[in-house]
Design a protein around this motif. Sequence first.
Motif: not given
Length: 271
Positions: A53, A57-58, A142, A222, A226-228
């Motif tokens: 991580r 990070t996600y 996410n 992503r 990661n909801n980008e």
Amino acid sequence: MIYFLKVVRAEMVKQHKNYFHNKSIYISLFFWPMLVFLSTYYGYKPFNMDKIRNHITYLNSSNVILFVLIGYVSMSFFRSLVQSAWRFSTERIFGTLELIYLTPGNRLAFVLGNAISSVFESVWLFVVFSGVILYIKGNAFNANIASALIGIMLVIVLSLLWGMLLNSLFLYSRDTGFLFTILEEPMEIFAGIKVPTAVFPLWAKGISYVFPLTYAAELLRRALLNNESIYDLKNFILVSIIIGAIMMVITIFFLKTGEAHAKETGSMSLF
């Protein structure tokens, strides 16, 4: 346009009859990628996810199976086209290509039909398996829906363009079987399917930038994990479009030069 689509359809039907005539083939198309996916997923188990991580990070223990799954679904599209292009080279050896080139059929439609047939025939069972996993682990998502839809579209489009490019390369010479070895396993490794590219050393990252799968898989991960937003992913989208355009230009170039070379030598079955 109608004639172009007829050529595409005819090539899809031909490839289906040549390589998917036996129902048992679909069993291997399902179990082989599933076993590879499971081996990769359980390969993550001994590692400390907290350290990973630091680079991604996600990524965490709850969504790592989705991280691997997204990569392997994307990889399935590209892998099937590497294999189809390798098989496609036999049409040059056995003279099928000469007969096709005697017709007024559009050459680009010819390789497009081959690519479409291979990608959807080869991955749909694995996609079904993926749907079951997604249903079980759906709470770990996410997702940004708009970005995810664009990511899915780019995976499909880039894989088709990749397949068309490889088909054109394999048509250029029958001594291109080494490309199968170069592009099969290295693409899986360096595109970040097994190991995230974020933890690669600099030299390996340089190799990963060559493969369009690298950008497609990372964009989709992503977007789903990661909801980008589309704005956050604009660089991935832009690079994917540029790479797609480059692959199309190179494909057209090889189709034209390959045919010109065949006319000069008088044969498409020789080197």
